[in-house]
Scaffold this motif. Sequence first.
Motif, PDB file in Angstrom:
ATOM      1  N   PRO A  57      -7.147 -11.160  23.992  1.00 10.25           N
ATOM      2  CA  PRO A  57      -6.726  -9.830  24.452  1.00 10.25           C
ATOM      3  C   PRO A  57      -5.232  -9.732  24.755  1.00 10.25           C
ATOM      4  O   PRO A  57      -4.613  -8.692  24.479  1.00 10.25           O
ATOM      5  CB  PRO A  57      -7.557  -9.613  25.729  1.00 10.25           C
ATOM      6  CG  PRO A  57      -8.706 -10.545  25.605  1.00 10.25           C
ATOM      7  CD  PRO A  57      -8.197 -11.729  24.847  1.00 10.25           C
ATOM      8  N   THR A  86      -6.605  -1.127  25.256  1.00  9.40           N
ATOM      9  CA  THR A  86      -7.943  -0.947  25.825  1.00  9.40           C
ATOM     10  C   THR A  86      -8.894  -0.369  24.793  1.00  9.40           C
ATOM     11  O   THR A  86     -10.032  -0.843  24.626  1.00  9.40           O
ATOM     12  CB  THR A  86      -7.871  -0.033  27.057  1.00  9.40           C
ATOM     13  OG1 THR A  86      -6.975  -0.598  28.022  1.00  9.40           O
ATOM     14  CG2 THR A  86      -9.238   0.131  27.688  1.00  9.40           C
ATOM     15  N   GLU A 100     -13.170  -3.706  28.683  1.00  3.58           N
ATOM     16  CA  GLU A 100     -11.866  -4.173  28.203  1.00  3.58           C
ATOM     17  C   GLU A 100     -10.777  -3.901  29.232  1.00  3.58           C
ATOM     18  O   GLU A 100      -9.865  -4.721  29.409  1.00  3.58           O
ATOM     19  CB  GLU A 100     -11.530  -3.479  26.879  1.00  3.58           C
ATOM     20  CG  GLU A 100     -10.291  -4.005  26.189  1.00  3.58           C
ATOM     21  CD  GLU A 100     -10.464  -5.414  25.658  1.00  3.58           C
ATOM     22  OE1 GLU A 100      -9.430  -6.086  25.430  1.00  3.58           O
ATOM     23  OE2 GLU A 100     -11.619  -5.840  25.463  1.00  3.58           O
ATOM     24  N   GLY A 129      -9.543  -3.029  21.999  1.00  6.31           N
ATOM     25  CA  GLY A 129     -10.503  -4.049  22.415  1.00  6.31           C
ATOM     26  C   GLY A 129     -11.922  -3.530  22.429  1.00  6.31           C
ATOM     27  O   GLY A 129     -12.868  -4.244  22.048  1.00  6.31           O
TER      28      GLY A 129
END
Length: 501
Positions: free
Chosen positions: A332, A278, A461, A281
């Motif tokens: 991702p 997280t 994210e 990103g």
Amino acid sequence: MKHLSGIDSAFLHLESPEMPMHIGSLNVLDLPDGYSGDFFEDTQAHIRERMHMAEVFTRKLALMPLDLSNPVWVDDEDIDLDYHIRRVTLPKPGSNRQLQQYVARLHSSLLDRSRPLWEFFVIDGLKSGQVALYSKVHHAGIDGQAGVAVAKAIFDLAPTGRHIKPPRPRARRNQYQLGTAELLGAAARNTVNQTVALVKSLPLMAGAVKTVFIPPKDVNGKRRWSMPKGFQVFAPKTSLNVAITNQRTFAGRTVPLAEVKQIAKGLGVSLNDVVMATTAGALRTYLIENNELPAKPLVAAVPVSLRQEGDSSANNQVSMVTMGLATHIRDPLERLQAISASSAKTKETMARFKSVIPTDFPLLAAPWLMSAVASLFSRSRLANVMPPLANVVISNVAGIPVQLYFAGAKVVSYYPVSIPAHSMALNVTVQSYNGRLDYGLIACRRALPDVNELADALLAEHRILLDLAAPPVLVVAEAPKVTHRPAVKRAKRVNRVAAAA
């Protein structure tokens, strides 16, 4: 007196006006229904009653003559609570953004080393009608897990509190500082003990190093030396990797812990992997928007606890490792999987080293030298030109999973506030609390003035990963309704038609 370990004292010697070495937390509190008292006075009374439950509140530093050795902790017999616990009233409108900006300002100032190294601030004036509690404690006294132990001393599990047994009365020495001879004698004895312990641990340390850095022999009896895949000696340079000032900016964000667990379970990774991905990103998004995403992946410095289970002593038992953040990967899910693989390798390596990493070592005559080097590094701004070892500090602290109360008020949030450093101007610390995962982003304001944009990218994210982990919803088309008459009525109708014919 109690000696500081080598790691504890390093947080003192490396401190500078630009790099205060204290950690803290920001708690937003709901006052009880119908409350009409003075919460500041209630807080002072609450802490006064519990100070003996955590030694960080009652001890201060006694410095060695000429800084020949590490300081020691001694009891402070005259603690001024009016200094340690203060009140702040926010100007209107009292928004959450104002609260976080003020916490950043409070976090930028050094603690007074002539007193116990902690301060509490009760902050009112919030437009929500809530109050906030900001606390800071020097890192020389506690690490993240020891901070959780302190929290257990001052927080309760019920709004009515609990019975606190008063401390045993002790005779006052009426001595502000220890004598020179007493301090030097204690320093000499402690240095001998530290040296003996370090020498005894050397064979174990050498064995651990051998298993990691010396490859095993192959079938031909040869060792094949090679660097690990993806190994980076230095991290790529970004705008975060500069010499910092003492100005701070802070942003707190929250995600439901259940959603983080859902991501971890759905994508087959650990909760810590989700936190790292997280943050990675969010950093990728932020750097792309500022046209400075490096081709090589960012590297995170990750604190690793060396504390044994059940150990709540108020000191530091922590080390640091580096880990790739795979920010060069666009997808991702692929990025998360790469981070998970890197994390697994790091854990495997730390499992071999953890038990032999020393947390205490001799530093005779070194305090003044370490402080001088730290000051030179800060003033020369070498971090602006040197390649960084890591780009950002990311720390995940296991918090308290139940509802807490402070002086009768309900604790709503538990945002950690940590330490940016030269060459790593951003620190992202995460702490779980009562079904929440609270992110605390603290940074040098000059290097990262728009920390709230990064914090918002972090939430975005999180939602991306949550969508990837959520099982697809199958929409089944509803079959058209067909009306069937009862068979008996159909038979009667056929008979009537036949009779009419």
